[in-house]
Motif scaffolding. Structure first.
Motif, PDB file in Angstrom:
ATOM      1  N   ARG A   4       0.854  -1.207   0.000  1.00  0.00           N
ATOM      2  CA  ARG A   4       0.000   0.000   0.000  1.00  0.00           C
ATOM      3  C   ARG A   4       0.886   1.252   0.000  1.00  0.00           C
ATOM      4  N   TYR A   5       1.920   1.210   0.857  1.00  0.00           N
ATOM      5  CA  TYR A   5       2.843   2.354   0.916  1.00  0.00           C
ATOM      6  C   TYR A   5       3.522   2.535  -0.443  1.00  0.00           C
ATOM      7  N   ALA A   6       4.021   1.426  -1.010  1.00  0.00           N
ATOM      8  CA  ALA A   6       4.777   1.527  -2.271  1.00  0.00           C
ATOM      9  C   ALA A   6       3.925   2.136  -3.376  1.00  0.00           C
TER      10      ALA A   6
ATOM     11  N   VAL B 113       1.496   7.839   4.110  1.00  0.00           N
ATOM     12  CA  VAL B 113       2.908   7.814   4.530  1.00  0.00           C
ATOM     13  C   VAL B 113       2.932   7.823   6.058  1.00  0.00           C
ATOM     14  N   SER B 114       4.071   7.450   6.627  1.00  0.00           N
ATOM     15  CA  SER B 114       4.087   7.194   8.077  1.00  0.00           C
ATOM     16  C   SER B 114       4.014   8.472   8.920  1.00  0.00           C
ATOM     17  N   GLN B 115       4.574   9.556   8.410  1.00  0.00           N
ATOM     18  CA  GLN B 115       4.701  10.815   9.180  1.00  0.00           C
ATOM     19  C   GLN B 115       5.428  10.592  10.508  1.00  0.00           C
ATOM     20  N   LEU B 116       6.332   9.625  10.493  1.00  0.00           N
ATOM     21  CA  LEU B 116       7.113   9.328  11.709  1.00  0.00           C
ATOM     22  C   LEU B 116       8.359  10.205  11.823  1.00  0.00           C
TER      23      LEU B 116
ATOM     24  N   SER C   5      13.729   0.971   2.282  1.00  0.00           N
ATOM     25  CA  SER C   5      14.795   1.739   1.639  1.00  0.00           C
ATOM     26  C   SER C   5      14.674   3.236   1.976  1.00  0.00           C
ATOM     27  N   GLU C   6      13.463   3.740   2.199  1.00  0.00           N
ATOM     28  CA  GLU C   6      13.333   5.146   2.612  1.00  0.00           C
ATOM     29  C   GLU C   6      13.974   5.379   3.980  1.00  0.00           C
ATOM     30  N   VAL C   7      13.778   4.423   4.885  1.00  0.00           N
ATOM     31  CA  VAL C   7      14.393   4.568   6.214  1.00  0.00           C
ATOM     32  C   VAL C   7      15.925   4.566   6.065  1.00  0.00           C
TER      33      VAL C   7
ATOM     34  N   GLY D  28       4.176  22.415  10.419  1.00  0.00           N
ATOM     35  CA  GLY D  28       5.520  21.911  10.738  1.00  0.00           C
ATOM     36  C   GLY D  28       5.875  20.642   9.985  1.00  0.00           C
ATOM     37  N   TYR D  29       5.089  20.316   8.932  1.00  0.00           N
ATOM     38  CA  TYR D  29       5.346  19.083   8.178  1.00  0.00           C
ATOM     39  C   TYR D  29       4.963  19.314   6.721  1.00  0.00           C
ATOM     40  N   LEU D  30       5.673  18.690   5.793  1.00  0.00           N
ATOM     41  CA  LEU D  30       5.274  18.636   4.384  1.00  0.00           C
ATOM     42  C   LEU D  30       5.517  17.232   3.868  1.00  0.00           C
ATOM     43  N   HIS D  31       4.631  16.789   2.972  1.00  0.00           N
ATOM     44  CA  HIS D  31       4.803  15.490   2.302  1.00  0.00           C
ATOM     45  C   HIS D  31       6.095  15.517   1.478  1.00  0.00           C
ATOM     46  N   ASN D  32       6.735  14.352   1.311  1.00  0.00           N
ATOM     47  CA  ASN D  32       8.004  14.292   0.585  1.00  0.00           C
ATOM     48  C   ASN D  32       7.906  14.870  -0.825  1.00  0.00           C
ATOM     49  N   HIS D  33       6.831  14.512  -1.551  1.00  0.00           N
ATOM     50  CA  HIS D  33       6.705  14.999  -2.927  1.00  0.00           C
ATOM     51  C   HIS D  33       6.552  16.522  -2.934  1.00  0.00           C
TER      52      HIS D  33
ATOM     53  N   MET E 271       9.217  20.127  11.767  1.00  0.00           N
ATOM     54  CA  MET E 271       9.459  19.458  13.058  1.00  0.00           C
ATOM     55  C   MET E 271      10.585  18.441  12.905  1.00  0.00           C
ATOM     56  N   ASP E 272      10.697  17.844  11.696  1.00  0.00           N
ATOM     57  CA  ASP E 272      11.762  16.845  11.491  1.00  0.00           C
ATOM     58  C   ASP E 272      13.037  17.482  10.941  1.00  0.00           C
ATOM     59  N   GLY E 273      13.113  18.837  10.928  1.00  0.00           N
ATOM     60  CA  GLY E 273      14.252  19.532  10.320  1.00  0.00           C
ATOM     61  C   GLY E 273      15.575  18.894  10.732  1.00  0.00           C
TER      62      GLY E 273
HETATM   63  C1  LIG Z   1      13.907  19.269  -0.086  1.00  0.00           C
HETATM   64  C2  LIG Z   1      13.714  18.179   0.943  1.00  0.00           C
HETATM   65  C3  LIG Z   1      14.000  18.439   2.276  1.00  0.00           C
HETATM   66  C4  LIG Z   1      13.841  17.428   3.236  1.00  0.00           C
HETATM   67  N1  LIG Z   1      14.133  17.693   4.558  1.00  0.00           N
HETATM   68  C5  LIG Z   1      14.041  16.716   5.479  1.00  0.00           C
HETATM   69  C6  LIG Z   1      14.352  16.961   6.841  1.00  0.00           C
HETATM   70  O1  LIG Z   1      14.747  18.049   7.228  1.00  0.00           O
HETATM   71  N2  LIG Z   1      14.211  15.926   7.725  1.00  0.00           N
HETATM   72  C7  LIG Z   1      13.784  14.688   7.338  1.00  0.00           C
HETATM   73  O2  LIG Z   1      13.646  13.796   8.182  1.00  0.00           O
HETATM   74  N3  LIG Z   1      13.505  14.427   6.040  1.00  0.00           N
HETATM   75  C8  LIG Z   1      13.606  15.391   5.108  1.00  0.00           C
HETATM   76  N4  LIG Z   1      13.291  15.121   3.803  1.00  0.00           N
HETATM   77  C9  LIG Z   1      13.006  13.735   3.409  1.00  0.00           C
HETATM   78  C10 LIG Z   1      11.521  13.330   3.398  1.00  0.00           C
HETATM   79  O3  LIG Z   1      10.762  14.275   2.708  1.00  0.00           O
HETATM   80  C11 LIG Z   1      10.938  13.153   4.804  1.00  0.00           C
HETATM   81  O4  LIG Z   1      11.773  12.351   5.593  1.00  0.00           O
HETATM   82  C12 LIG Z   1       9.569  12.493   4.727  1.00  0.00           C
HETATM   83  O5  LIG Z   1       8.719  13.235   3.907  1.00  0.00           O
HETATM   84  C13 LIG Z   1       8.985  12.379   6.126  1.00  0.00           C
HETATM   85  O6  LIG Z   1       7.661  11.934   6.066  1.00  0.00           O
HETATM   86  P1  LIG Z   1       7.289  10.464   6.529  1.00  0.00           P
HETATM   87  O7  LIG Z   1       7.816  10.216   7.887  1.00  0.00           O
HETATM   88  O8  LIG Z   1       5.833  10.311   6.309  1.00  0.00           O
HETATM   89  O9  LIG Z   1       8.072   9.574   5.476  1.00  0.00           O
HETATM   90  P2  LIG Z   1       7.812   8.081   4.995  1.00  0.00           P
HETATM   91  O10 LIG Z   1       7.562   8.140   3.530  1.00  0.00           O
HETATM   92  O11 LIG Z   1       6.811   7.399   5.824  1.00  0.00           O
HETATM   93  O12 LIG Z   1       9.248   7.407   5.172  1.00  0.00           O
HETATM   94  C14 LIG Z   1       9.658   6.785   6.394  1.00  0.00           C
HETATM   95  C15 LIG Z   1      10.917   7.441   6.907  1.00  0.00           C
HETATM   96  O13 LIG Z   1      11.977   7.309   5.971  1.00  0.00           O
HETATM   97  C16 LIG Z   1      12.807   8.465   6.007  1.00  0.00           C
HETATM   98  N5  LIG Z   1      12.788   9.111   4.680  1.00  0.00           N
HETATM   99  C17 LIG Z   1      11.798   9.051   3.757  1.00  0.00           C
HETATM  100  N6  LIG Z   1      12.149   9.718   2.648  1.00  0.00           N
HETATM  101  C18 LIG Z   1      13.379  10.222   2.875  1.00  0.00           C
HETATM  102  C19 LIG Z   1      14.278  11.002   2.106  1.00  0.00           C
HETATM  103  N7  LIG Z   1      14.014  11.407   0.861  1.00  0.00           N
HETATM  104  N8  LIG Z   1      15.450  11.365   2.683  1.00  0.00           N
HETATM  105  C20 LIG Z   1      15.772  10.975   3.940  1.00  0.00           C
HETATM  106  N9  LIG Z   1      14.964  10.216   4.705  1.00  0.00           N
HETATM  107  C21 LIG Z   1      13.786   9.844   4.181  1.00  0.00           C
HETATM  108  C22 LIG Z   1      12.227   9.401   7.058  1.00  0.00           C
HETATM  109  O14 LIG Z   1      12.917   9.226   8.275  1.00  0.00           O
HETATM  110  C23 LIG Z   1      10.785   8.932   7.156  1.00  0.00           C
HETATM  111  O15 LIG Z   1      10.199   9.204   8.407  1.00  0.00           O
HETATM  112  C24 LIG Z   1      13.418  16.130   2.824  1.00  0.00           C
HETATM  113  C25 LIG Z   1      13.125  15.894   1.476  1.00  0.00           C
HETATM  114  C26 LIG Z   1      13.262  16.904   0.559  1.00  0.00           C
HETATM  115  C27 LIG Z   1      12.940  16.605  -0.903  1.00  0.00           C
END
Ligand SMILES: Cc1cc2nc3c(=O)[nH]c(=O)nc-3n(C[C@H](O)[C@H](O)[C@H](O)COP(=O)(O)OP(=O)(O)OC[C@H]3O[C@@H](n4cnc5c(N)ncnc54)[C@H](O)[C@@H]3O)c2cc1C
Length: 402
Positions: free
Chosen positions: A24-26, A40-43, A75-77, A142-147, A176-178
């Motif tokens: 589902r995540y993929a 997405v996890s937002q963890l 692989s994202e982790v 304090g959060y944005l989706h990766n895309h 928040m995850d900065g």
């Molecule tokens: C321009 C830009 C800036 C970013 N800045 C940060 C930041 O300051 N801190 C941060 O934690 N992530 C950052 N990311 C990576 C990513 O966007 C976030 O980790 C992710 O969106 C967090 O949401 P999630 O926990 O739902 O991720 P999920 O998709 O659920 O992924 C699980 C975990 O994998 C890790 N992860 C996922 N994608 C990435 C990635 N591309 N790079 C590194 N780790 C990843 C995170 O720890 C995340 O919690 C950035 C990405 C971009 C494109």
């Protein structure tokens, strides 16, 4: 979404999300469905604050899915661990980022046109509806989706032609995850500085498609550039060898230091209890500009709650390490010799704490501890992610996940 900055909320979110971390995540992870999202996890805020470890996240996910079913999530982790290890081996990237950001901020004071363009971008007034929406969402939540982070960074650099370090600073002040590594290196990746010459171009069609389930309907992004020429820099960032701590705890009474990237004792699985817990939250060290309320409050609460929880668990006193205090004085007052600190990675957490910790390190009174997954992965994080990707099965095996 409950963003409480404590471990029990983190564990609850992990248990809720883990069953969805497979196919589902993929298949759904690229869709930005707005702040009510669950695909997405937002963890990331809890991972960044060390309220949860990568090992705990992988363990929970791999009880529901095989490594191949959860390959994308796993692989994202590992991207997170990879970026940490890469920055550790290329620390001049962080220094150059700080210097260039400071120069770009000074330049805004001297250039009214650039100041106006910058203000419009960070206040969400550019006229590019999608971009303006994300600028406001970032500040408000304090959060944005990766895309959205990828599109935002691409539009900032290639359409608005703003300095990339100012965009990275805007993210670091509000996310928040900065994180020094993930943020700086992802911005560099979009700009074509990480994988040299390979950039990320935001396209209206792609944004429309992947925001189609957004509560406001597909987000509009008119007037985007169709070109993304890679940025160039005038310096190299040579690799330095890793110098990893052995992690053996000292004999005798020690103080455990909890900081912005390690706010909980629980993931550390300490073999001996500390005699004192020291809390040192430094969110304001992220930038010379003011830090957003969401990011600041998350960091302060994470450390404050982590300190209370550790002090209760180990039945020992706790103390807040104020900005002006010398750690030697705190130790002397409590008749303690050593500090044990979860590893201080390259970035603002280290910049803010190291000057006062260095004298302790020089007299063998500081021990840093590093999670096993980082110890296994960082040596592979020398260049591109491909080496880490190849090593993941072996690393999971060694970590007992096979
Ligand atoms: C321009 C830009 C800036 C970013 N800045 C940060 C930041 O300051 N801190 C941060 O934690 N992530 C950052 N990311 C990576 C990513 O966007 C976030 O980790 C992710 O969106 C967090 O949401 P999630 O926990 O739902 O991720 P999920 O998709 O659920 O992924 C699980 C975990 O994998 C890790 N992860 C996922 N994608 C990435 C990635 N591309 N790079 C590194 N780790 C990843 C995170 O720890 C995340 O919690 C950035 C990405 C971009 C494109």
């Amino acid at each position: 979404m409950d963003w409480t900055a404590d471990r029990s909320t983190a564990l609850r979110r992990l248990q809720e999300f883990a069953p969805d971390a497979g196919r589902r995540y993929a298949s759904s992870r690229n869709h930005d469905t707005g702040p009510g999202r669950s695909n997405v996890s937002q963890l990331s805020p809890w991972l960044h604050a060390g309220l949860l470890s990568e090992r705990e996240v992988l363990a929970a996910v791999l009880t529901h899915h095989s490594p191949s079913q959860a390959e994308k999530f796993v692989s994202e982790v590992f991207w997170r661990i990879y970026f940490k290890g890469f920055l550790e081996q290329h620390p001049s990237i962080w220094r150059a980022y700080c210097d260039d950001r400071d120069a770009a901020l000074a330049d805004l004071d001297d250039n009214a046109g650039r100041r106006t363009a910058y203000n419009e971008a960070v206040e969400g007034r550019t006229g590019i509806a999608a971009f303006d929406h994300w600028a406001r969402e970032l500040v408000e939540t304090g959060y944005l989706h990766n895309h959205a982070r990828m599109w935002f960074a691409s539009i900032w650099i290639f359409t608005l032609k703003l300095d990339w370090t100012l965009g990275a600073d805007f993210f670091l002040r509000h996310l928040m995850d900065g994180d020094a590594a993930s943020n700086t290196l992802n911005w560099r990746w979009v700009a074509g500085l990480h994988t040299k010459g390979k950039t990320y171009l935001a396209r209206q069609g792609n944004i429309t498609r992947y925001t189609s389930d957004h509560p406001e309907g597909s987000l509009e992004a008119d007037g985007l550039t169709s070109e993304a020429p890679a940025l160039e820099e005038d310096r190299d960032h040579p690799r330095r060898d890793l110098d990893l701590p052995d992690g053996d705890l000292p004999q005798g009474r020690y103080a455990l230091l909890l900081h912005d990237e390690a706010a909980s004792h629980a993931p550390l699985a300490l073999e001996q209890p500390p005699a004192l817990v020291i809390g040192a939250a430094r969110p304001d060290a992220r930038s010379p500009l003011p830090i957003g309320d969401k990011a600041r409050d998350f960091a302060l609460q994470a450390v404050a709650k982590g300190v209370v929880s550790a002090s209760e668990a180990f039945e020992c006193p706790s103390v807040d390490w104020g900005h002006g205090d010398r750690p030697e004085d705190i130790l002397q007052a409590q008749e303690i010799d050593y500090v044990v600190a979860p590893y201080l990675p390259v970035g603002w957490t280290r910049d803010s704490l190291w000057p006062r910790l260095e004298p302790l390190a020089n007299s063998d009174r500081l021990t840093q501890i590093l999670p096993e997954l980082a110890r296994q992965t960082w040596p592979e994080a020398r260049a591109g992610f491909y080496r880490v990707r190849k090593a993941i099965p072996d690393i999971l095996d060694t970590a007992g996940f096979s």
